[in-house]
Design a protein around this motif. Structure first.
Motif, PDB file in Angstrom:
ATOM      1  N   VAL A   1       0.836  -1.204   0.000  1.00 44.19           N
ATOM      2  CA  VAL A   1       0.000   0.000   0.000  1.00 44.19           C
ATOM      3  C   VAL A   1       0.872   1.255   0.000  1.00 44.19           C
ATOM      4  O   VAL A   1       0.610   2.212  -0.732  1.00 44.19           O
ATOM      5  N   VAL A   2       1.932   1.261   0.813  1.00 39.92           N
ATOM      6  CA  VAL A   2       2.812   2.431   0.875  1.00 39.92           C
ATOM      7  C   VAL A   2       3.540   2.628  -0.451  1.00 39.92           C
ATOM      8  O   VAL A   2       3.699   3.763  -0.922  1.00 39.92           O
ATOM      9  N   ASP A   3       3.978   1.532  -1.066  1.00 39.41           N
ATOM     10  CA  ASP A   3       4.621   1.639  -2.381  1.00 39.41           C
ATOM     11  C   ASP A   3       3.653   2.234  -3.405  1.00 39.41           C
ATOM     12  O   ASP A   3       4.050   3.060  -4.252  1.00 39.41           O
ATOM     13  N   ALA A   4       2.392   1.803  -3.357  1.00 32.91           N
ATOM     14  CA  ALA A   4       1.392   2.333  -4.288  1.00 32.91           C
ATOM     15  C   ALA A   4       1.158   3.821  -4.043  1.00 32.91           C
ATOM     16  O   ALA A   4       1.009   4.611  -4.991  1.00 32.91           O
ATOM     17  N   PHE A   5       1.154   4.223  -2.770  1.00 35.67           N
ATOM     18  CA  PHE A   5       1.013   5.646  -2.429  1.00 35.67           C
ATOM     19  C   PHE A   5       2.189   6.445  -2.985  1.00 35.67           C
ATOM     20  O   PHE A   5       2.006   7.510  -3.600  1.00 35.67           O
ATOM     21  N   GLN A   6       3.391   5.925  -2.773  1.00 32.01           N
ATOM     22  CA  GLN A   6       4.593   6.624  -3.234  1.00 32.01           C
ATOM     23  C   GLN A   6       4.575   6.777  -4.750  1.00 32.01           C
ATOM     24  O   GLN A   6       4.892   7.853  -5.284  1.00 32.01           O
ATOM     25  N   ALA A   7       4.185   5.709  -5.468  1.00 31.06           N
ATOM     26  CA  ALA A   7       4.158   5.763  -6.927  1.00 31.06           C
ATOM     27  C   ALA A   7       3.101   6.743  -7.420  1.00 31.06           C
ATOM     28  O   ALA A   7       3.344   7.529  -8.349  1.00 31.06           O
ATOM     29  N   ALA A   8       1.922   6.720  -6.811  1.00 29.51           N
ATOM     30  CA  ALA A   8       0.847   7.616  -7.233  1.00 29.51           C
ATOM     31  C   ALA A   8       1.209   9.073  -6.969  1.00 29.51           C
ATOM     32  O   ALA A   8       0.938   9.954  -7.795  1.00 29.51           O
ATOM     33  N   ALA A   9       1.853   9.326  -5.826  1.00 23.21           N
ATOM     34  CA  ALA A   9       2.261  10.696  -5.502  1.00 23.21           C
ATOM     35  C   ALA A   9       3.333  11.175  -6.461  1.00 23.21           C
ATOM     36  O   ALA A   9       3.302  12.316  -6.946  1.00 23.21           O
ATOM     37  N   ARG A  10       4.293  10.309  -6.748  1.00 21.86           N
ATOM     38  CA  ARG A  10       5.387  10.667  -7.658  1.00 21.86           C
ATOM     39  C   ARG A  10       4.870  10.954  -9.075  1.00 21.86           C
ATOM     40  O   ARG A  10       5.344  11.859  -9.756  1.00 21.86           O
ATOM     41  N   ASP A  11       3.859  10.165  -9.503  1.00 14.52           N
ATOM     42  CA  ASP A  11       3.308  10.320 -10.852  1.00 14.52           C
ATOM     43  C   ASP A  11       2.223  11.390 -10.935  1.00 14.52           C
ATOM     44  O   ASP A  11       1.732  11.684 -12.033  1.00 14.52           O
ATOM     45  N   GLY A  12       1.851  11.942  -9.786  1.00 10.33           N
ATOM     46  CA  GLY A  12       0.794  12.947  -9.794  1.00 10.33           C
ATOM     47  C   GLY A  12      -0.561  12.365 -10.146  1.00 10.33           C
ATOM     48  O   GLY A  12      -1.412  13.048 -10.728  1.00 10.33           O
ATOM     49  N   ASP A  13      -0.801  11.101  -9.785  1.00  4.17           N
ATOM     50  CA  ASP A  13      -2.060  10.413 -10.112  1.00  4.17           C
ATOM     51  C   ASP A  13      -3.054  10.623  -8.974  1.00  4.17           C
ATOM     52  O   ASP A  13      -3.107   9.848  -8.016  1.00  4.17           O
ATOM     53  N   PHE A  14      -3.851  11.664  -9.100  1.00  2.60           N
ATOM     54  CA  PHE A  14      -4.771  12.050  -8.032  1.00  2.60           C
ATOM     55  C   PHE A  14      -5.792  10.951  -7.759  1.00  2.60           C
ATOM     56  O   PHE A  14      -6.091  10.635  -6.600  1.00  2.60           O
ATOM     57  N   ASP A  15      -6.344  10.351  -8.800  1.00  2.00           N
ATOM     58  CA  ASP A  15      -7.360   9.304  -8.628  1.00  2.00           C
ATOM     59  C   ASP A  15      -6.779   8.084  -7.919  1.00  2.00           C
ATOM     60  O   ASP A  15      -7.446   7.465  -7.076  1.00  2.00           O
ATOM     61  N   ALA A  16      -5.541   7.725  -8.266  1.00  2.00           N
ATOM     62  CA  ALA A  16      -4.903   6.585  -7.604  1.00  2.00           C
ATOM     63  C   ALA A  16      -4.675   6.869  -6.123  1.00  2.00           C
ATOM     64  O   ALA A  16      -4.841   5.980  -5.274  1.00  2.00           O
ATOM     65  N   LEU A  17      -4.323   8.107  -5.799  1.00  2.00           N
ATOM     66  CA  LEU A  17      -4.158   8.486  -4.392  1.00  2.00           C
ATOM     67  C   LEU A  17      -5.481   8.361  -3.644  1.00  2.00           C
ATOM     68  O   LEU A  17      -5.531   7.836  -2.528  1.00  2.00           O
ATOM     69  N   LEU A  18      -6.548   8.837  -4.244  1.00  2.00           N
ATOM     70  CA  LEU A  18      -7.864   8.751  -3.603  1.00  2.00           C
ATOM     71  C   LEU A  18      -8.247   7.299  -3.334  1.00  2.00           C
ATOM     72  O   LEU A  18      -8.884   6.991  -2.315  1.00  2.00           O
TER      73      LEU A  18
END
Length: 295
Positions: free
Chosen positions: A181-198
């Motif tokens: 989950v933390v890796d997915a958060f880090q990747a979404a934040a790095r890529d600027g993927d707002f929907d993935a963060l939500l």
């Protein structure tokens, strides 16, 4: 060769030191003050009639509890800003390298989120809860420390328990699941993927960020949308995230040009992030000795 009594006593004390530091850390939320409390316990032991102590571990735990209670009360007496206005000190360790002392320090911990809640308790409540619920000390031994009856000490712990139960979310026990989950958060934040963060964040997620005096201490952001916007800071290419454990659960140390700029702890419940605790105070980071980080 005969071992001198003082040397024998010092060896006995060192055997109890990790446990005593764990007690003091839960009580104080400060690694430096925890060390001070343990050192004070040693000084009191050295001045005592050690031969008359039947249960050295119990005696030392009681002494550390009393020292910590005095330190908490002294904070209030000096009118200091309460520690709940700051994040407690995080305990940062590598995922791939066990540290026996840190394992004792963090035994039965539910992460930095619990330490945050402990900071909000009154000193006597905190002592009763920590010593009884976390370290199994009977109320008959806790009562003299807080100058109460065992029944009243039990009530203090009960009040604290109710506050902790409702305020400290329990993290998923599966460490590999936490890390995914933390890796997915880090990747979404790095890529600027707002929907993935939500999708990764619980709708009621809480971000507690402590940047120190320069940013006004602890700032709290609530809600997935607001926290997602804050997370966009990870898009800066110069920031590198290193996998670590923070208080025994999945976390990140972020560096810029090799220098640590933040420590983040994530509380993951049912596959979503429910709390993020971020320390970015340069002065406090410098005291954590964040070296030998994995790539």
């Amino acid at each position: 060769m005969t071992v001198a009594p003082h040397d024998f006593l010092a060896d006995e004390f060192e055997g109890h030191r990790p446990h005593l530091k764990a007690v003091a850390y839960r009580m104080l939320g400060s690694l430096a003050e925890a060390e001070d409390a343990v050192q004070e316990a040693w000084l009191r032991l050295a001045r005592s009639d050690a031969g008359a102590i039947g249960n050295l571990g119990g005696w030392l735990t009681t002494v550390v509890g009393r020292v910590c209670l005095d330190m908490l009360r002294a904070r209030k007496g000096r009118g200091e800003e309460p520690l709940e206005a700051h994040l407690p000190d995080p305990v940062v360790s590598r995922e791939d390298r066990a540290d026996p002392e840190q394992e004792v320090l963090l035994a039965d911990s539910v992460g930095l989120a619990l330490q945050v809640v402990l900071e909000s308790l009154a000193p006597a409540e905190r002592l009763a809860f920590v010593l009884h619920d976390m370290f199994g000390l009977p109320f008959e031994e806790i009562a003299p420390i807080v100058d109460r009856t065992p029944a009243t000490a039990k009530k203090l712990a009960s009040r604290a328990r109710l506050r902790v139960r409702g305020a400290a979310p329990a993290s998923d026990s599966d460490q590999a699941g936490q890390r995914r989950v933390v890796d997915a958060f880090q990747a979404a934040a790095r890529d600027g993927d707002f929907d993935a963060l939500l999708a990764i964040l619980d709708p009621d997620v809480v971000l507690r960020a402590d940047g120190g005096e320069l940013t006004g201490g602890l700032r709290i952001t609530r809600g997935a949308a607001a926290v997602s916007r804050q997370a966009m800071a990870f898009r800066r290419a110069a920031v590198v995230g290193h996998r670590v454990l923070v208080n025994g659960i999945a976390g990140l140390v972020s560096t810029m040009e090799g220098k640590p700029v933040s420590v983040m702890s994530f509380t993951v419940a049912e596959g979503r992030i429910v709390a993020i605790d971020l320390l970015a105070d340069p002065e406090r980071l410098s005291r954590l000795h964040l070296t030998d980080l994995p790539g």
